[in-house]
Structures are given as structure tokens and as C-alpha cells.
Design a protein around this motif. Structure first.
Motif, PDB file in Angstrom:
ATOM      1  N   UNK A   1     -49.816  -7.376 -64.835  1.00 53.66           N
ATOM      2  CA  UNK A   1     -49.065  -6.413 -66.293  1.00 53.66           C
ATOM      3  C   UNK A   1     -48.851  -5.460 -65.177  1.00 53.66           C
TER       4      UNK A   1
ATOM      5  N   UNK B   1     -65.704  -6.517 -63.845  1.00 50.77           N
ATOM      6  CA  UNK B   1     -65.566  -6.546 -65.475  1.00 50.77           C
ATOM      7  C   UNK B   1     -64.706  -5.067 -64.517  1.00 50.77           C
ATOM      8  N   UNK B   2     -65.306  -4.624 -63.911  1.00 52.72           N
ATOM      9  CA  UNK B   2     -64.440  -2.950 -63.184  1.00 52.72           C
ATOM     10  C   UNK B   2     -63.105  -3.357 -62.995  1.00 52.72           C
TER      11      UNK B   2
ATOM     12  N   UNK C   1     -60.937  -5.224 -64.321  1.00 50.71           N
ATOM     13  CA  UNK C   1     -59.509  -5.703 -65.331  1.00 50.71           C
ATOM     14  C   UNK C   1     -60.057  -4.219 -66.305  1.00 50.71           C
ATOM     15  N   UNK C   2     -60.660  -3.323 -66.060  1.00 51.86           N
ATOM     16  CA  UNK C   2     -61.090  -2.409 -65.873  1.00 51.86           C
ATOM     17  C   UNK C   2     -60.032  -1.112 -65.454  1.00 51.86           C
TER      18      UNK C   2
ATOM     19  N   UNK D   1     -56.130  -2.666 -66.151  1.00 52.38           N
ATOM     20  CA  UNK D   1     -55.780  -1.610 -67.832  1.00 52.38           C
ATOM     21  C   UNK D   1     -55.441  -0.351 -68.085  1.00 52.38           C
ATOM     22  N   UNK D   2     -55.890   0.705 -67.001  1.00 52.71           N
ATOM     23  CA  UNK D   2     -56.033   1.952 -66.138  1.00 52.71           C
ATOM     24  C   UNK D   2     -54.138   1.656 -65.999  1.00 52.71           C
TER      25      UNK D   2
ATOM     26  N   UNK E   1     -52.663   0.011 -66.561  1.00 55.71           N
ATOM     27  CA  UNK E   1     -50.874  -0.517 -67.195  1.00 55.71           C
ATOM     28  C   UNK E   1     -50.592   0.760 -68.131  1.00 55.71           C
ATOM     29  N   UNK E   2     -52.046   1.325 -68.590  1.00 55.32           N
ATOM     30  CA  UNK E   2     -51.221   2.570 -69.356  1.00 55.32           C
ATOM     31  C   UNK E   2     -50.712   3.283 -68.849  1.00 55.32           C
TER      32      UNK E   2
ATOM     33  N   UNK F   1     -47.077   3.201 -67.890  1.00 60.20           N
ATOM     34  CA  UNK F   1     -46.433   2.896 -69.766  1.00 60.20           C
ATOM     35  C   UNK F   1     -46.486   4.336 -69.423  1.00 60.20           C
ATOM     36  N   UNK F   2     -47.091   5.478 -69.819  1.00 60.57           N
ATOM     37  CA  UNK F   2     -47.252   6.525 -69.082  1.00 60.57           C
ATOM     38  C   UNK F   2     -46.524   7.582 -68.813  1.00 60.57           C
TER      39      UNK F   2
ATOM     40  N   UNK G   1     -42.100   5.642 -69.601  1.00 59.34           N
ATOM     41  CA  UNK G   1     -42.422   5.164 -70.454  1.00 59.34           C
ATOM     42  C   UNK G   1     -40.737   3.889 -70.372  1.00 59.34           C
TER      43      UNK G   1
ATOM     44  N   UNK H   1     -43.651   7.750 -76.509  1.00 65.13           N
ATOM     45  CA  UNK H   1     -43.407   6.280 -75.598  1.00 65.13           C
ATOM     46  C   UNK H   1     -42.346   5.845 -77.101  1.00 65.13           C
TER      47      UNK H   1
ATOM     48  N   UNK I   1     -50.050   0.450 -74.579  1.00 68.19           N
ATOM     49  CA  UNK I   1     -51.031   1.676 -74.371  1.00 68.19           C
ATOM     50  C   UNK I   1     -51.817   0.881 -75.119  1.00 68.19           C
TER      51      UNK I   1
END
Lengths: 282, 314
Positions: free
Chosen positions: A221, A256-257, A259-260, A263-264, A266-267, A270-271, A274, B106, B114
Motif C-alpha cells: 500500500x 518491525x521498524x 513495518x512502522x 505504515x507511516x 501510507x498515512x 494519504x494525508x 487525499x 480526508x 489513515x
């Protein structure tokens, strides 16, 4: 410095293999108008099937064949049975696919148990100067490039035109005689198969467990959203970039980092953009 | 605006968990009901957010932040156990404000992803977090952070949790009838129409996130105090899915329905002691079933409104 170069090579190869899954996800996002939150589960399925074939001494490339077949069949069934009846926009489809991904984890647990599995590399590594290139990975990247190249050519054929028409405007495509439902089923099945094949290729690098799909989903993603859902070139570049970054983070910190990090990304993607999750044409 | 008779009935139903706790005598049952009340409070908080038209897939973030904040301040003895729960609520408000800052503008699908990504990030970090605990011991990681158990006996614990749930339900029902609640419902029904009516849609959504975060943080603080621990699973996908599933069954946006469903479901799940994977599978089935059922309704409505449109084109 040598370690950094080695990470760059390894990360680039890994990212290139992830590109197959990322392009599969983009196809589903743009044609099926939904974020496939079960994509990680299809990748996990591919990894498990590669593990199963490796048990009989065969390489991951043999395992990729049943992975592709399973992805195609299951993806087609999921589209017809779960996706097509769902109304309510991309969120409703994403929620159904998230549920499906969780059910798949339960299925993996029942079939393969909760202990982690690994898949060995079969071929001897290539030595280029003092750099080591993993032969299995290099072949995986070559097959990925061939598949993506074939897909790029296929987009210019008549069925490819139908695909582009459905992306641009499904209602006008329907009026032009294109079977939109069929195009969506085939695309969804193809996207899932691409995810499963990528999972098979990546299986020697991963710890195969029922919950592995979450990390794979986050990485894929991240590649799609960072690259921009409408630009295949951007996705390929993002796949390589994210692949290198996650490999480096996993090496210098802990897995694990990585993955973090995904994820960051991804966020953040999107932000900052959008509309990217809506799979709009650009 | 709902009629006052209906409102009284809703409040009466909202008192049901407290009534059940007050008549229960068995210690095992009371310990189950205490946890069920905190879970129901948490689901109410999710329902407040969904009442503004936003679906969070990562509502575990304010819940887990509240739990960790309570455990840290009470475990270290910085704050007495009761105010430590209030600290949890404040942490939940902060987490809700973070989600609002990231997601209030959003589209729905973007917000859902998110919130899911940020909560999963927090979950991963909580699994690696190492903190120097009281006495110089290193605590954290998968074992979590120990909290002072409060209240110590099951009856008081169950009564405290059920009272918090009742106050929250009544407070939210009152809010739903206020100008803020009306604005939230307008935004949920039609955000463009709400903007045209002069409502600051983003502001309303931010307020909903903060209120929902505060309630979830309060639930998390209570959960940590009752269990004597805040652990990474509190930030995982499981609580988020539980909230969506319970709210979906109870009737999204109705507050009392989701609260009672969550109360009953949590009690039943504890009673049958289902493992986490089985719970997740159950929630997943509920989510899929919910969306397919809702889709059937939408398809019927579409067929009524647009009889000439074909299915495939939509």
C-alpha cells in the motif's frame, strides 16, 4: 560502505519483486474502485504455496505457478461473490476485503498452524566483485519485469482498451458494449494473482506465518500511495525506493521498524494526497 | 429531533447495564460485567464518531493511549489510581485530536486507512516499548505496562465501570439533542448541505474526534485499572473491529443499541473464553455480513430511484 551497497542491491531486488504486487493492487484500485485490504492475504497465500512446494525440494518459481492459479481462482470468486454485490463506495468494499483478509489468516492458521515457516534459496549466489547478488531474487525480478512488460503491451490491445475504458468511465464503457462486470472480475482476479506470485517470489525473505499479510499489505500500500495510484512508472520507482528503505531500516534497526516505516508512509501519502485512495485517473 | 418519549426510553435502556451489575452478586460474573461495561463505553465512543459520518478503523488508538497513560502514571505512583483514569481520558483526547488533525478533511476511505495505519504503528511501537518501571525494572514490550489495580474488589470495579458507562450514554444522548448533535447529524447526512447551511464541517468532525477520543481514553484507562495492565493488544486491530461490529449490529449512530450490543457481546465472549483469532474471525464475518446486508438495501433503493440503470455500471 560495502554494507550500504549490498543493502542497496538487496533492497532494489526486493522492491522490484514487490512492484508486481503493487501493480496488482493498483489494477484493483482503479478498475474495481476499491482498496484491496486483502492483498496481503493473497501474498501470504503465495508464500505458503511456495513453502509447500519447497518442501518437496522444488524452487519458488515452481511454487509461483500454483500461487498464480490460486490467486486467479480465489480472486475471481471473491469479486463475483463479495465485491460485486457490495454497494456503498470504496469504504464498504475495503471493509469487506479487510474482513476477508482476517478470515484468510484464520484459514492459514488452520491449514499450516501458527508456527513460523521459512523457504530456502535454491540457487548459489552470484559474486560481482565483492557484492553478492541473490540468484533466486535476480530471476524473480527478471520474471517480474517480463510479466509487467507483457502487461504494458497488453494494455495497448483491444482487451486493454476495454480495461482503460472501464477505468475512465464505466457507464460509457457499458453503453459501448463492454461487459464491465467481466472486466472487473478478470482484473480483480489478475491483481490477486500478481499479489500471490509476488508472495511466492518474496517467500525466502519472509518469515511465513498466518499474520504475515499485515506487513506485506502495509508495504504494498505504501508503494502504491507513494508512487501515485494512476502512474505505473511512479509505482515502480516507489517500489524500488520503499524496498531499499525498508530493507535498510530492517537491517539497521529491527524488521518491525520496516513495518512502522511502511505504515507511516501510507498515512503521510494519504494525508498529503487525499484523492490517491480513490484511484482516480490522472 | 427525537421525541422526548423516545429519548426517555433510550435513557431507560441505557440504565440496563448498571441495573444488571447492581443485582449481580457472583464475583466471577461481576468481573465479566466490569470488563463488558468498559467495552461498551468504548463502543459508545466509536459510535459518537460514526455519528459525524466518519468511520475509523483505528479507534484502538485513543483506547490504547488511555490505557497506557493510566498504567504509566498509576504504576509509577505519580497520581492516585482514580485520577489516573482521568489522565487516560486526557490521553485519549490527545489521540483523538491527532486523528482529527490527520483525517478530518480526508475522504471516508482515506480516513479509514489513515486511522488504521496510525493505530497499527502505535501497536508495533507498543510491542517494542521498553520503559524503566518502579524499582528500576525494565517493563514494557509484549508484557505491557503494569498499573495499580483499582478498584480492588469486583463489586466496586463493576459498579464503577457500569456507572461510567451509564453517565457516558446519558451524556452522549443529551449531546445528540443539543445544537452540536444536530450539526453532527446534519454533517453525517449530507456534508455539502451542511456546509451550505453554514456549518463548519471540518470543525464538527474535529470535535467528534476529540469527544470520541476522550470517551475511548476513559474506557482504556478503566480497562487498564481493572486488569492492572496496559498491553499492546489494546492498540491492535481487535478492539477496533469489535467496535465496528458491535455498532453495526446495535444500529450505528443510535448510541444505546451499540452500547447494549457491546455489553452483551463482550460478556458472552468472556464467558465462552474465545481465543483472539476466533474473535477476529467472528468480527470479520459480522463486518462482511453487515456490508452485504446494507448493500442489499442500497440496491433496492437504487432500483426504486433509478429503475433504468444496470447493476454493472455502478
Amino acid at each position: 560502505m560495502e554494507a550500504a551497497f549490498q543493502l542497496l542491491i538487496g533492497g532494489t531486488l526486493t522492491g522490484a519483486e514487490y512492484a508486481l504486487a503493487a501493480v496488482g493492487m493498483v489494477l484493483i484500485l482503479r478498475v474495481g474502485r476499491g482498496v484491496n485490504l486483502a492483498h496481503g492475504a493473497f501474498m501470504a497465500l503465495g508464500a505458503y504455496l511456495a513453502y509447500q512446494t519447497s518442501m518437496s525440494g522444488r524452487s519458488i518459481f515452481v511454487g509461483a505457478v500454483p500461487a498464480a492459479a490460486a490467486g486467479l481462482v480465489l480472486g475471481g470468486v471473491v469479486e463475483r461473490v463479495l465485491m460485486r454485490p457490495v454497494r456503498g463506495g470504496p469504504l464498504a468494499r475495503a471493509v469487506v476485503l479487510l474482513g476477508l483478509g482476517i478470515l484468510a489468516e484464520e484459514g492459514f492458521l488452520l491449514v499450516w498452524g501458527d508456527s513460523p515457516h521459512s523457504v530456502p534459496f535454491r540457487l548459489a549466489p552470484l559474486l560481482v566483485g565483492r557484492m553478492v547478488i541473490n540468484t533466486d531474487q535476480a530471476i524473480g525480478v527478471a520474471i517480474t519485469a517480463a510479466l509487467l512488460g507483457t502487461m504494458a503491451l497488453g494494455i495497448r490491445t483491444r482487451p486493454g482498451l476495454a480495461l482503460r475504458a472501464v477505468i475512465a468511465n464505466p457507464e460509457i464503457a457499458e453503453l459501448s458494449g463492454i461487459d464491465v462486470g467481466r472486466v472487473r472480475t478478470i482484473t480483480f482476479a489478475g491483481g490477486c494473482a500478481m499479489g500471490a506470485v509476488a508472495g511466492a517470489f518474496l517467500s525466502p525473505l519472509l518469515t511465513i506465518s498466518p499474520t504475515m499479510g499485515g506487513g506485506q499489505l502495509a508495504l504494498t500500500l505504501a508503494m502504491v500511495l507513494v508512487g501515485g495510484a494512476g502512474r505505473i512508472g511512479g509505482i515502480l520507482a516507489a517500489s524500488l525506493g520503499v524496498g531499499v528503505a525498508s530493507t535498510a531500516v530492517g537491517f539497521y534497526l529491527t524488521p518491525a521498524w520496516s513495518d512502522i516505516l511502511a505504515l507511516l508512509l501510507v498515512a503521510a501519502a494519504i494525508v498529503s494526497h487525499p484523492q490517491g485512495t480513490r484511484g482516480r485517473c490522472r | 429531533m427525537m421525541r422526548s418519549g423516545a429519548g426517555l426510553w433510550q435513557m431507560a435502556w441505557g440504565l440496563l447495564p448498571l441495573g444488571i451489575v447492581l443485582v449481580s452478586r457472583d464475583r466471577f460474573t461481576l468481573s465479566i460485567l466490569a470488563v463488558a461495561s468498559t467495552q461498551a463505553l468504548y463502543v459508545v465512543s466509536w459510535d459518537v464518531l460514526s455519528g459525524s459520518g466518519r468511520i475509523s478503523l483505528g479507534h484502538a488508538l485513543p483506547f490504547g493511549c488511555g490505557a497506557y497513560a493510566t498504567a504509566l502514571v498509576s504504576g509509577w505512583g505519580l497520581v492516585p489510581p482514580a485520577p489516573a483514569i482521568a489522565v487516560g481520558a486526557l490521553a485519549g483526547i490527545a489521540a483523538g485530536a491527532l486523528q482529527a488533525a490527520l483525517g478530518a478533511r480526508l475522504p471516508r476511505i482515506g480516513l479509514a486507512i489513515v486511522t488504521l495505519a496510525v493505530a497499527e504503528c502505535a501497536h508495533e511501537i507498543a510491542g517494542m516499548l521498553q520503559i524503566a518501571g518502579p524499582g528500576g525494572l525494565v517493563i514494557g514490550e509484549e508484557a505491557g505496562v503494569t498499573a495499580t489495580v483499582f478498584p480492588a474488589d469486583e463489586t466496586a470495579a463493576a459498579r464503577l465501570a457500569a456507572a461510567a458507562l451509564t453517565v457516558a450514554v446519558i451524556g452522549v444522548l443529551w449531546m445528540v439533542r443539543s445544537r452540536l448533535g444536530l450539526a453532527m447529524r446534519t454533517v453525517e447526512a449530507d456534508d455539502r448541505g451542511a456546509t451550505a447551511s453554514g456549518i463548519d464541517v471540518t470543525r464538527i468532525r474535529e470535535v467528534a474526534f476529540v469527544i470520541a477520543g476522550g470517551l475511548a481514553g476513559l474506557a482504556g484507562g478503566l480497562a487498564a485499572s481493572l486488569a492492572g495492565r496496559a498491553a499492546p493488544p489494546m492498540l491492535s486491530l481487535e478492539p477496533s473491529l469489535f467496535a465496528i461490529a458491535a455498532a453495526g449490529i446495535g444500529g450505528r449512530g443510535s448510541i444505546v443499541g451499540p452500547a447494549l450490543t457491546a455489553f452483551a457481546a463482550s460478556a458472552a465472549l468472556q464467558w465462552f473464553d474465545l481465543p483472539v483469532m476466533a474473535r477476529l474471525a467472528l468480527y470479520a464475518l459480522v463486518l462482511i455480513g453487515m456490508e452485504l446486508t446494507a448493500s442489499r438495501g442500497r440496491r433496492r433503493r437504487d432500483a426504486r430511484l433509478h429503475p433504468l440503470r444496470e447493476d454493472g455500471a455502478r
